[in-house]
Design a protein around this motif. Structure first.
Motif, PDB file in Angstrom:
ATOM      1  N   PHE A  67       0.849  -1.179   0.000  1.00 51.44           N
ATOM      2  CA  PHE A  67       0.000   0.000   0.000  1.00 51.44           C
ATOM      3  C   PHE A  67       0.893   1.241   0.000  1.00 51.44           C
ATOM      4  O   PHE A  67       1.858   1.308   0.762  1.00 51.44           O
ATOM      5  CB  PHE A  67      -0.898   0.024   1.230  1.00 51.44           C
ATOM      6  CG  PHE A  67      -1.795  -1.172   1.365  1.00 51.44           C
ATOM      7  CD1 PHE A  67      -3.124  -1.108   0.990  1.00 51.44           C
ATOM      8  CD2 PHE A  67      -1.299  -2.377   1.880  1.00 51.44           C
ATOM      9  CE1 PHE A  67      -3.958  -2.213   1.124  1.00 51.44           C
ATOM     10  CE2 PHE A  67      -2.124  -3.487   2.006  1.00 51.44           C
ATOM     11  CZ  PHE A  67      -3.447  -3.411   1.629  1.00 51.44           C
ATOM     12  N   TYR A  91       1.109   5.503   0.250  1.00 49.94           N
ATOM     13  CA  TYR A  91       0.520   6.791   0.577  1.00 49.94           C
ATOM     14  C   TYR A  91       1.455   7.878   0.066  1.00 49.94           C
ATOM     15  O   TYR A  91       2.679   7.767   0.190  1.00 49.94           O
ATOM     16  CB  TYR A  91       0.355   6.946   2.092  1.00 49.94           C
ATOM     17  CG  TYR A  91      -0.730   6.085   2.698  1.00 49.94           C
ATOM     18  CD1 TYR A  91      -1.924   6.634   3.136  1.00 49.94           C
ATOM     19  CD2 TYR A  91      -0.547   4.709   2.827  1.00 49.94           C
ATOM     20  CE1 TYR A  91      -2.917   5.844   3.700  1.00 49.94           C
ATOM     21  CE2 TYR A  91      -1.542   3.907   3.391  1.00 49.94           C
ATOM     22  CZ  TYR A  91      -2.717   4.480   3.815  1.00 49.94           C
ATOM     23  OH  TYR A  91      -3.703   3.698   4.369  1.00 49.94           O
ATOM     24  N   VAL A 135      -2.898   6.165  -2.215  1.00 54.25           N
ATOM     25  CA  VAL A 135      -2.949   6.304  -3.671  1.00 54.25           C
ATOM     26  C   VAL A 135      -3.023   4.986  -4.425  1.00 54.25           C
ATOM     27  O   VAL A 135      -3.607   4.925  -5.509  1.00 54.25           O
ATOM     28  CB  VAL A 135      -1.741   7.123  -4.210  1.00 54.25           C
ATOM     29  CG1 VAL A 135      -1.839   8.571  -3.770  1.00 54.25           C
ATOM     30  CG2 VAL A 135      -0.416   6.528  -3.761  1.00 54.25           C
ATOM     31  N   VAL A 136      -2.462   3.908  -3.906  1.00 53.30           N
ATOM     32  CA  VAL A 136      -2.490   2.669  -4.683  1.00 53.30           C
ATOM     33  C   VAL A 136      -2.263   1.460  -3.786  1.00 53.30           C
ATOM     34  O   VAL A 136      -1.561   1.532  -2.772  1.00 53.30           O
ATOM     35  CB  VAL A 136      -1.414   2.696  -5.804  1.00 53.30           C
ATOM     36  CG1 VAL A 136      -0.011   2.722  -5.230  1.00 53.30           C
ATOM     37  CG2 VAL A 136      -1.559   1.507  -6.756  1.00 53.30           C
ATOM     38  N   HIS A 137      -2.887   0.359  -4.159  1.00 55.07           N
ATOM     39  CA  HIS A 137      -2.693  -0.936  -3.507  1.00 55.07           C
ATOM     40  C   HIS A 137      -2.335  -1.944  -4.584  1.00 55.07           C
ATOM     41  O   HIS A 137      -3.035  -2.069  -5.580  1.00 55.07           O
ATOM     42  CB  HIS A 137      -3.967  -1.384  -2.777  1.00 55.07           C
ATOM     43  CG  HIS A 137      -3.926  -2.824  -2.342  1.00 55.07           C
ATOM     44  ND1 HIS A 137      -4.949  -3.714  -2.624  1.00 55.07           N
ATOM     45  CD2 HIS A 137      -2.972  -3.537  -1.677  1.00 55.07           C
ATOM     46  CE1 HIS A 137      -4.640  -4.902  -2.123  1.00 55.07           C
ATOM     47  NE2 HIS A 137      -3.449  -4.830  -1.549  1.00 55.07           N
ATOM     48  N   LEU A 138      -1.246  -2.676  -4.366  1.00 53.91           N
ATOM     49  CA  LEU A 138      -0.857  -3.748  -5.275  1.00 53.91           C
ATOM     50  C   LEU A 138      -1.050  -5.074  -4.547  1.00 53.91           C
ATOM     51  O   LEU A 138      -0.368  -5.354  -3.561  1.00 53.91           O
ATOM     52  CB  LEU A 138       0.605  -3.604  -5.714  1.00 53.91           C
ATOM     53  CG  LEU A 138       1.093  -4.666  -6.710  1.00 53.91           C
ATOM     54  CD1 LEU A 138       0.396  -4.486  -8.054  1.00 53.91           C
ATOM     55  CD2 LEU A 138       2.602  -4.607  -6.881  1.00 53.91           C
ATOM     56  N   ASP A 164       5.718   6.769 -12.481  1.00 54.88           N
ATOM     57  CA  ASP A 164       4.703   7.014 -11.458  1.00 54.88           C
ATOM     58  C   ASP A 164       4.711   5.898 -10.416  1.00 54.88           C
ATOM     59  O   ASP A 164       5.363   4.862 -10.575  1.00 54.88           O
ATOM     60  CB  ASP A 164       3.317   7.215 -12.082  1.00 54.88           C
ATOM     61  CG  ASP A 164       2.782   5.967 -12.787  1.00 54.88           C
ATOM     62  OD1 ASP A 164       3.126   4.832 -12.386  1.00 54.88           O
ATOM     63  OD2 ASP A 164       1.999   6.121 -13.739  1.00 54.88           O
ATOM     64  N   ALA A 223       2.400   3.736  -9.310  1.00 56.83           N
ATOM     65  CA  ALA A 223       1.822   2.441  -9.653  1.00 56.83           C
ATOM     66  C   ALA A 223       2.777   1.618 -10.518  1.00 56.83           C
ATOM     67  O   ALA A 223       2.980   0.418 -10.279  1.00 56.83           O
ATOM     68  CB  ALA A 223       0.485   2.629 -10.362  1.00 56.83           C
ATOM     69  N   ASN A 249       4.662  -1.863  -9.310  1.00 60.42           N
ATOM     70  CA  ASN A 249       4.469  -3.094 -10.066  1.00 60.42           C
ATOM     71  C   ASN A 249       5.814  -3.701 -10.483  1.00 60.42           C
ATOM     72  O   ASN A 249       6.033  -4.914 -10.347  1.00 60.42           O
ATOM     73  CB  ASN A 249       3.608  -2.805 -11.294  1.00 60.42           C
ATOM     74  CG  ASN A 249       3.233  -4.062 -12.045  1.00 60.42           C
ATOM     75  OD1 ASN A 249       2.561  -4.946 -11.524  1.00 60.42           O
ATOM     76  ND2 ASN A 249       3.652  -4.138 -13.299  1.00 60.42           N
TER      77      ASN A 249
END
Length: 293
Positions: free
Chosen positions: A216, A218, A224-227, A258, A260, A264
């Motif tokens: 996660f 922040y 802002v994003v969860h993988l 960015d 994300a 990844n």
């Protein structure tokens, strides 16, 4: 009788630097640490050069040599550590030159990464000098990244570790805490508890690794994003999983990708590393498979 002992050169910040350089070959990768003036230290520096890592800001001691540690892995690829680091050159790195000189002579870099292990090997006086050094680099506009990488055996107590890890958080722009570390130190459960705690230190970017729950991120106090977690087909050796993740993530962010995309790529590299023995994958194998992920 002669006995030849074969080992490899690695350590958490070094591992991260290797994978950062491999992920972004155009990056200039410098390693700040202390080494000896002996044959084993020189052999280690030769290995750094093969990885494209520069030793121009590495400090050399005529009285100390490199530390040693051993890693054992179980049937599931999980590891345990044994350390022989007392009085190593790295433990003396903050007293080899004045902090002011280190700040003034540090090459122009975009990001400096350090870890809880960087801290744990130092005396408390030298920990304070390291914080002073890091703060001086931050004041010059250099982005600071920190991974707690908590190892309980390396600290006097939980309270001792918390005191210094909070000092590190307070000078960092990016931190990469693990839920397991925060559970052990603070009894935090879940990314939101960890994020709320870390936001007290005005950290810009918080990358929280929560095992099977995924990662996660922040940014500027906003989630802002969860993988989601994607397990590797096999796990042979978990050594350097977090290091390769950190190095890859930071190299991606430094080159303006960015969050994300960076997350990844970092997760995929870490998933690749755990399928092979040792902290550092063979270069040819890494280059062969990296384009496939």
């Amino acid at each position: 009788m002669k006995i030849a002992i074969h080992g490899r050169f690695f350590g958490d910040t070094y591992n991260a630097l290797v994978y950062a350089k491999r992920n972004s070959p155009d990056l200039d990768a410098l390693f700040f640490t202390g080494i000896g003036n002996d044959d084993i230290s020189k052999t280690m520096v030769s290995q750094w050069r093969k990885e494209g890592i520069c030793s121009s800001f590495t400090l050399m001691s005529d009285k100390h040599t490199i530390g040693i540690y051993a890693i054992s892995t179980d049937d599931k690829g999980e590891r345990s550590f044994s350390y022989w680091r007392k009085n190593s050159a790295a433990t003396q790195m903050m007293v080899m030159k004045p902090v002011k000189t280190l700040i003034e002579t540090c090459p122009a870099v975009d990001c400096v990464f350090f870890s809880g292990i960087s801290f744990a090997i130092l005396s408390d006086l030298d920990k304070a000098l390291l914080i002073e050094f890091i703060q001086g680099l931050s004041d010059k506009g250099i982005k600071i990244a920190f991974d707690p990488n908590y190892r309980s055996a390396m600290w006097q107590s939980k309270e001792h570790a918390i005191h210094w890890l909070e000092k590190a958080y307070s000078v960092s722009d990016i931190i990469l805490p693990g839920e397991e570390d925060h559970q052990a130190l603070f009894n935090h459960n879940g990314h939101s508890e960890i994020a709320q705690y870390c936001q007290r230190f005005n950290v810009q970017e918080i990358v929280i690794k929560c095992g099977e729950k995924g990662t996660f991120v922040y940014f500027e106090n906003e989630f802002v994003v969860h993988l989601p977690f994607e397990p590797a087909p096999i796990q042979v050796d978990s050594t350097a999983a977090g290091d390769s993740f950190a190095g890859t993530y930071l190299s991606q962010r430094i080159t303006n990708n960015d969050i994300a995309l960076s997350l990844n790529q970092a997760a995929k590299v870490a998933g690749l590393v755990v399928q092979h023995r040792g902290a550092i994958m063979p270069t040819a194998l890494y280059n062969q498979v990296i384009n496939e992920i």
